[in-house]
Write a protein that holds these residues in place. Structure first.
Motif, PDB file in Angstrom:
ATOM      1  N   GLU A  83       0.835  -1.214   0.000  1.00 50.81           N
ATOM      2  CA  GLU A  83       0.000   0.000   0.000  1.00 50.81           C
ATOM      3  C   GLU A  83       0.868   1.262   0.000  1.00 50.81           C
ATOM      4  N   ALA A  84       1.944   1.248   0.776  1.00 52.87           N
ATOM      5  CA  ALA A  84       2.858   2.402   0.813  1.00 52.87           C
ATOM      6  C   ALA A  84       3.526   2.604  -0.544  1.00 52.87           C
ATOM      7  N   LEU A  85       3.888   1.525  -1.213  1.00 53.31           N
ATOM      8  CA  LEU A  85       4.498   1.627  -2.535  1.00 53.31           C
ATOM      9  C   LEU A  85       3.490   2.123  -3.565  1.00 53.31           C
TER      10      LEU A  85
ATOM     11  N   GLY B 233       3.270   5.563  -6.251  1.00 54.83           N
ATOM     12  CA  GLY B 233       3.152   5.406  -7.699  1.00 54.83           C
ATOM     13  C   GLY B 233       3.822   4.174  -8.271  1.00 54.83           C
ATOM     14  N   VAL B 234       4.242   3.251  -7.408  1.00 55.17           N
ATOM     15  CA  VAL B 234       4.877   2.023  -7.876  1.00 55.17           C
ATOM     16  C   VAL B 234       3.804   1.104  -8.466  1.00 55.17           C
ATOM     17  N   LYS B 235       4.112   0.515  -9.616  1.00 56.56           N
ATOM     18  CA  LYS B 235       3.178  -0.390 -10.289  1.00 56.56           C
ATOM     19  C   LYS B 235       3.140  -1.734  -9.551  1.00 56.56           C
ATOM     20  N   VAL B 236       1.962  -2.083  -9.041  1.00 62.84           N
ATOM     21  CA  VAL B 236       1.775  -3.379  -8.384  1.00 62.84           C
ATOM     22  C   VAL B 236       1.372  -4.385  -9.462  1.00 62.84           C
ATOM     23  N   ILE B 237       2.165  -5.424  -9.617  1.00 62.52           N
ATOM     24  CA  ILE B 237       1.923  -6.437 -10.641  1.00 62.52           C
ATOM     25  C   ILE B 237       1.020  -7.542 -10.118  1.00 62.52           C
ATOM     26  N   LYS B 238       1.234  -7.935  -8.871  1.00 60.06           N
ATOM     27  CA  LYS B 238       0.427  -8.998  -8.253  1.00 60.06           C
ATOM     28  C   LYS B 238       0.177  -8.611  -6.804  1.00 60.06           C
ATOM     29  N   GLU B 239      -1.074  -8.571  -6.454  1.00 59.96           N
ATOM     30  CA  GLU B 239      -1.482  -8.210  -5.092  1.00 59.96           C
ATOM     31  C   GLU B 239      -1.013  -9.273  -4.092  1.00 59.96           C
ATOM     32  N   PRO B 240      -0.892  -8.914  -2.806  1.00 57.75           N
ATOM     33  CA  PRO B 240      -0.447  -9.879  -1.801  1.00 57.75           C
ATOM     34  C   PRO B 240      -1.370 -11.098  -1.704  1.00 57.75           C
ATOM     35  N   ILE B 241      -0.750 -12.257  -1.662  1.00 57.37           N
ATOM     36  CA  ILE B 241      -1.468 -13.505  -1.424  1.00 57.37           C
ATOM     37  C   ILE B 241      -0.649 -14.335  -0.441  1.00 57.37           C
TER      38      ILE B 241
ATOM     39  N   GLY C 155       6.796  -3.811 -10.064  1.00 58.34           N
ATOM     40  CA  GLY C 155       7.741  -3.720 -11.164  1.00 58.34           C
ATOM     41  C   GLY C 155       8.606  -2.487 -11.029  1.00 58.34           C
ATOM     42  N   ASP C 156       9.882  -2.613 -11.383  1.00 60.36           N
ATOM     43  CA  ASP C 156      10.757  -1.443 -11.382  1.00 60.36           C
ATOM     44  C   ASP C 156      10.615  -0.731 -12.728  1.00 60.36           C
ATOM     45  N   PRO C 157      11.311   0.375 -12.965  1.00 60.76           N
ATOM     46  CA  PRO C 157      11.137   1.110 -14.223  1.00 60.76           C
ATOM     47  C   PRO C 157      11.416   0.304 -15.494  1.00 60.76           C
TER      48      PRO C 157
END
Length: 127
Positions: free
Chosen positions: A86-88, A92-100, A112-114
């Motif tokens: 959530e902090a990331l 503005g950091v792109k979340v590729i896969k939500e926590p599981i 994902g990084d740039p």
């Protein structure tokens, strides 16, 4: 006995990647050598070098390609994966896969990084 001390990540834009790893993820710069920067991540140093400078710096033949290659991921451990994601996201950091939560009890998410490298944000497997 060999010990892993650092990982060098080839990036397309050094400044964008440096901003991501230092500002978004919060790691301090350990050493800045112009086209090569070391980031202190704890036990292992993450170094960044722009793809265009790899051959000059290393002396190794390197063919830079525009397409992304997902051949590895970088993993960072945190006490609270959900709060970290959530902090990331707020930064503005792109979340590729939500926590599981995996069957073995570890909580895992991906950002994902740039350059699109997979960054695993996970809980510790240590007991």
């Amino acid at each position: 006995m060999l010990k892993m001390r650092y990982l060098i990540l080839y990036v397309s834009n050094l400044e964008k990647s440096l901003t991501f790893y230092t500002e978004a993820l919060g790691f301090p710069v350990r050493g800045n050598h112009g086209t090569y920067v070391e980031i202190d991540t704890g036990h292992t140093i993450l170094a960044l070098i722009e793809r265009d400078n790899v051959q000059e710096l290393t002396g190794l033949t390197y063919k830079s390609t525009p397409e992304s290659s997902q051949t590895f991921e970088i993993g960072f451990v945190t006490e609270d994966v959900v709060a970290t994601i959530e902090a990331l996201r707020v930064k503005g950091v792109k979340v590729i896969k939500e926590p599981i939560t995996k069957p073995w009890g570890q909580t895992v998410a991906y950002v994902g990084d740039p350059d699109g490298h997979y960054i695993e944000i996970c809980s510790s497997m240590d007991s």
